[in-house]
Design an enzyme around this catalytic site. Sequence first.
Site, PDB file in Angstrom:
ATOM      1  N   ASP A  46       0.859  -1.173   0.000  1.00  0.00           N
ATOM      2  CA  ASP A  46       0.000   0.000   0.000  1.00  0.00           C
ATOM      3  C   ASP A  46       0.908   1.241   0.000  1.00  0.00           C
ATOM      4  O   ASP A  46       2.115   1.129   0.256  1.00  0.00           O
ATOM      5  CB  ASP A  46      -0.863  -0.062   1.281  1.00  0.00           C
ATOM      6  CG  ASP A  46      -1.595   1.236   1.548  1.00  0.00           C
ATOM      7  OD1 ASP A  46      -2.290   1.712   0.639  1.00  0.00           O
ATOM      8  OD2 ASP A  46      -1.476   1.764   2.670  1.00  0.00           O
ATOM      9  N   ASP A  48      -0.224   5.123   1.009  1.00  0.00           N
ATOM     10  CA  ASP A  48      -0.445   6.088   2.096  1.00  0.00           C
ATOM     11  C   ASP A  48      -0.348   5.427   3.460  1.00  0.00           C
ATOM     12  O   ASP A  48      -1.037   4.445   3.747  1.00  0.00           O
ATOM     13  CB  ASP A  48      -1.844   6.725   1.970  1.00  0.00           C
ATOM     14  CG  ASP A  48      -1.908   7.733   0.843  1.00  0.00           C
ATOM     15  OD1 ASP A  48      -0.936   8.488   0.674  1.00  0.00           O
ATOM     16  OD2 ASP A  48      -2.925   7.762   0.136  1.00  0.00           O
ATOM     17  N   GLU A  93     -14.010   4.914   8.024  1.00  0.00           N
ATOM     18  CA  GLU A  93     -13.035   3.972   7.445  1.00  0.00           C
ATOM     19  C   GLU A  93     -12.371   3.128   8.532  1.00  0.00           C
ATOM     20  O   GLU A  93     -12.164   1.923   8.355  1.00  0.00           O
ATOM     21  CB  GLU A  93     -11.957   4.732   6.641  1.00  0.00           C
ATOM     22  CG  GLU A  93     -10.930   3.778   6.031  1.00  0.00           C
ATOM     23  CD  GLU A  93      -9.752   4.465   5.349  1.00  0.00           C
ATOM     24  OE1 GLU A  93      -9.797   5.680   5.079  1.00  0.00           O
ATOM     25  OE2 GLU A  93      -8.772   3.747   5.075  1.00  0.00           O
ATOM     26  N   SER A 114     -15.368  13.753  -3.018  1.00  0.00           N
ATOM     27  CA  SER A 114     -13.996  14.252  -3.071  1.00  0.00           C
ATOM     28  C   SER A 114     -13.611  14.601  -4.515  1.00  0.00           C
ATOM     29  O   SER A 114     -13.069  15.666  -4.791  1.00  0.00           O
ATOM     30  CB  SER A 114     -13.068  13.191  -2.494  1.00  0.00           C
ATOM     31  OG  SER A 114     -11.738  13.540  -2.707  1.00  0.00           O
ATOM     32  N   SER A 161      -2.727   1.412  -4.513  1.00  0.00           N
ATOM     33  CA  SER A 161      -3.212   2.497  -3.660  1.00  0.00           C
ATOM     34  C   SER A 161      -4.588   3.011  -4.048  1.00  0.00           C
ATOM     35  O   SER A 161      -4.899   3.175  -5.230  1.00  0.00           O
ATOM     36  CB  SER A 161      -2.222   3.661  -3.750  1.00  0.00           C
ATOM     37  OG  SER A 161      -2.768   4.817  -3.171  1.00  0.00           O
ATOM     38  N   ASP A 237      -1.628  -0.792   5.898  1.00  0.00           N
ATOM     39  CA  ASP A 237      -1.978  -0.168   7.179  1.00  0.00           C
ATOM     40  C   ASP A 237      -3.483  -0.173   7.403  1.00  0.00           C
ATOM     41  O   ASP A 237      -3.981   0.508   8.293  1.00  0.00           O
ATOM     42  CB  ASP A 237      -1.466   1.279   7.257  1.00  0.00           C
ATOM     43  CG  ASP A 237      -2.346   2.238   6.473  1.00  0.00           C
ATOM     44  OD1 ASP A 237      -2.601   1.948   5.280  1.00  0.00           O
ATOM     45  OD2 ASP A 237      -2.793   3.241   7.040  1.00  0.00           O
TER      46      ASP A 237
HETATM   47  P1  TMP Z   1      -4.921   3.547   0.841  1.00  0.00           P
HETATM   48  O1  TMP Z   1      -3.903   4.022   1.830  1.00  0.00           O
HETATM   49  O2  TMP Z   1      -5.500   2.239   1.221  1.00  0.00           O
HETATM   50  O3  TMP Z   1      -4.402   3.575  -0.549  1.00  0.00           O
HETATM   51  O4  TMP Z   1      -6.193   4.516   0.929  1.00  0.00           O
HETATM   52  C1  TMP Z   1      -6.200   5.852   0.575  1.00  0.00           C
HETATM   53  C2  TMP Z   1      -6.492   6.735   1.737  1.00  0.00           C
HETATM   54  O5  TMP Z   1      -6.890   8.035   1.229  1.00  0.00           O
HETATM   55  C3  TMP Z   1      -7.641   6.289   2.634  1.00  0.00           C
HETATM   56  O6  TMP Z   1      -7.197   6.220   3.979  1.00  0.00           O
HETATM   57  C4  TMP Z   1      -8.678   7.390   2.511  1.00  0.00           C
HETATM   58  C5  TMP Z   1      -7.859   8.583   2.087  1.00  0.00           C
HETATM   59  N1  TMP Z   1      -8.630   9.641   1.400  1.00  0.00           N
HETATM   60  C6  TMP Z   1      -8.370  10.964   1.769  1.00  0.00           C
HETATM   61  O7  TMP Z   1      -7.544  11.225   2.640  1.00  0.00           O
HETATM   62  N2  TMP Z   1      -9.066  11.969   1.140  1.00  0.00           N
HETATM   63  C7  TMP Z   1      -9.986  11.725   0.167  1.00  0.00           C
HETATM   64  O8  TMP Z   1     -10.570  12.658  -0.387  1.00  0.00           O
HETATM   65  C8  TMP Z   1     -10.266  10.357  -0.189  1.00  0.00           C
HETATM   66  C9  TMP Z   1     -11.285  10.049  -1.211  1.00  0.00           C
HETATM   67  C10 TMP Z   1      -9.530   9.342   0.444  1.00  0.00           C
HETATM   68 MG    MG Z   2      -2.879   3.147   3.537  1.00  0.00          MG
END
Ligand code: TMP
Ligand code: MG
Length: 299
Positions: A46, A48, A93, A114, A161, A237
């Site tokens: 992943d 973020d 989430e 978003s 991601s 995560d």
């Molecule tokens: P990931 O880490 O599993 O790839 O998920 C992406 C992360 O982005 C998730 O924790 C939600 C976040 N997110 C934002 O911070 N702002 C937003 O506008 C959107 C749609 C997601």
């Molecule tokens: Mg993540």
Amino acid sequence: MCSILSNILQRYEKPEAVKIKNPERVEELIKNMAADGPGALQMITDFDMTLTRFHQDGEKCDTCHGILHSSSLMSEEFKKRSQDLFNKYYPIEIDHTMTVEEKIPYMLKWYEESHETLTTFPFEKKHLTEMVKTSRILFRDGAVEMLEALNEKQVPVMVFSAGVGDILEEVLRKFNSYHSNTKVVSNSMEFNDEGRLIGFKGPLIHMFNKNEKAIRQSQPKYFENLSHRGNVLLLGDSLGDVDMVEGVMEPGAVIKIGFLNTKIEERLESFMNSFDIVLIDDQSMDFINLILTHVLKLK
Ligand code: TMP
Ligand code: MG
């Protein structure tokens, strides 16, 4: 006797931050991974809060979306709207009392709102590099070295991601870590001829559909081409991240490592049930690099 694991834990700075439900099994998996060597290995990670740090010096770090939300190139109105959406949906989430099925409709709404917000305000492709350059997005300590070692041994890395692909690619470039062994599966921005953002193209990847189907749509032959690499180091995560391994052909030694960044007490049990190794509030890749020392036979 878990000799490899004990050795790794001895060399690791924060052994109390490592939680392993079944150490004997993990010992066996590392042993098998090491015996098969780099030629049988792939990494699926992943982005973020996994490749990137959750916090530094008491301040939260940026995510892909966070870069947009905090950039001085974006209007105050946009920032407020995005922050409101985050404050509304992020607690859902990570809510440990809700099932994934219950969460998904809210997450879809989050992405819809978003993306709609983002395309309502002027955003140009040329801003991406500047935004990433001035952002507070940081790799975990040791992440650059980890990606370098994997590239050197030609171990494929998939960065999977639910963030924004265009931004995360820019971040990989910023840290000189977008190597030829790396494939990105994420959401892609769509720009018009003038370079203005008009939406997102391709199927939506959100935090709970990071699975075989999403990979097939984005990289149809990815796992087929890697069918000889059944051993997997998976990093994530979020509980949704464990599904990233679903499409792997003939899985062998699969080690799932979860970074538990926040809401630690409430989520520890579910993390330990889903990930083989859980690292609590660790802002480094040290533990993974110690595993790789064995598996890649690094000095
Ligand atoms: P990931 O880490 O599993 O790839 O998920 C992406 C992360 O982005 C998730 O924790 C939600 C976040 N997110 C934002 O911070 N702002 C937003 O506008 C959107 C749609 C997601
Ligand atoms: Mg993540």
